[in-house]
Design an enzyme around this catalytic site. Structure first.
Site, PDB file in Angstrom:
ATOM      1  CB  SER A  12      -0.901   0.012   1.241  1.00 29.42           C
ATOM      2  OG  SER A  12      -0.120  -0.022   2.421  1.00 29.42           O
ATOM      3  CB  CYS A  13       4.131   2.068   1.243  1.00 29.98           C
ATOM      4  SG  CYS A  13       5.517   1.238   0.472  1.00 29.98           S
ATOM      5  N   GLY A  14       3.861   4.123  -0.995  1.00 31.11           N
ATOM      6  CA  GLY A  14       4.533   4.733  -2.133  1.00 31.11           C
ATOM      7  C   GLY A  14       5.960   4.992  -1.736  1.00 31.11           C
ATOM      8  CG  HIS A  61       4.149   0.769  -5.636  1.00 27.12           C
ATOM      9  ND1 HIS A  61       3.292   0.760  -4.556  1.00 27.12           N
ATOM     10  CD2 HIS A  61       4.305   2.061  -5.988  1.00 27.12           C
ATOM     11  CE1 HIS A  61       2.963   2.008  -4.267  1.00 27.12           C
ATOM     12  NE2 HIS A  61       3.548   2.818  -5.119  1.00 27.12           N
TER      13      HIS A  61
END
Length: 263
Positions: A108-110, A177
């Site tokens: 869920s991260c960028g 990603h």
């Protein structure tokens, strides 16, 4: 992709309770080892692990092309561990990159897992000018992306097309990603990295997705949701086009209009 697991759940309709069985998308850790040493652990949907790691390595600046790999494969029969061996000449060019190990990439991260935003700008150069991309064609690629998905209800997808709309690769994963790494990695494996012109995404365009596309020299991104301000800033500096489609089918071009043929 073997990405589902049965789960028994309780369903309540007011005071009444039923037990139902649902297939939930799996999320397992994938360990990436470089030169025999742990480099990172990513959480991903199982499947396309080799392509995933190839795309990850390109996005991180670990490789520039498949020629930089000495070997890329599973650690024995364990599909949750992929080992990367680089050619000696490549190792000598990236000592600082290989020092950045030990972080965990959440689906869920960028950029939240990175120490510095500037750290993400490594080895990215502006994309050279080329033929304009037909915006109507790219919109069609975006609107028909689900036709190429196996798990459209559960996963994000990233698909790469040629400038004339030919599908080159599709990656699917619960992490946007990871999906892009898989899609780019397939081009790395197939020797078609120079053919990608249009990237279409089922997700919002984040800074890191722009970074990965830029490393793959893909100049145009179409997505179902708009970009972050930081993503536009990076894309604009690299001469890329970022486009999203609104619910009423209008197109919002955030930057790089010169890349598009708006017919």
């Amino acid at each position: 992709m073997t990405g589902y697991k049965n789960c028994i759940m309780s369903k309540f309709s007011g005071p009444e309770k039923d037990e139902i069985c649902l297939d939930l998308i799996k999320e397992d850790p994938l360990s990436i080892r470089i030169q025999g040493k742990p480099y990172t652990v990513v959480l991903r949907t199982p499947g396309d692990e080799i392509a995933h790691v190839a795309g990850f390595c390109l996005g991180e600046g670990i490789i520039d092309s498949s020629d930089d790999f000495e070997n890329l494969g599973y650690c024995g029969e364990d599909v949750n561990v992929v080992t990367v061996t680089l050619k000696p000449e490549r190792l000598n060019r990236i000592p600082d990159i290989l020092k950045r190990r030990g972080f965990i990439s959440q689906t869920s991260c960028g950029i939240c897992g990175k120490e510095l935003v500037d750290d993400l700008k490594q080895n990215i150069t502006p994309i050279l000018e080329g033929p304009k991309v037909d915006a109507k064609m790219a919109t069609h690629c975006l609107n028909t992306l689900s036709d190429h998905q196996t798990h459209r209800q559960s996963c994000h997808a990233a698909a790469i097309f040629t400038g004339d709309g030919k599908l080159l690769s599709v990656g699917e994963d619960v992490g946007r990603h990871n999906a892009l790494d898989k899609s780019i990695g397939k081009l790395v494996q197939d020797g078609k990295l120079d053919m990608g012109s249009v990237l279409v995404l089922t997700s919002r365009i984040s800074y890191e997705l722009v970074q990965k596309a830029a490393r793959a020299k893909i100049p145009v991104i179409f997505a179902v949701s708009g970009p972050t301000a930081l993503a536009v800033e990076l894309a604009e500096s690299l001469g890329m086009a970022l486009v999203c489609q609104t619910r009423n089918k209008d197109l919002f071009v955030f930057c790089g209009e010169h890349r598009l043929a708006m017919v």
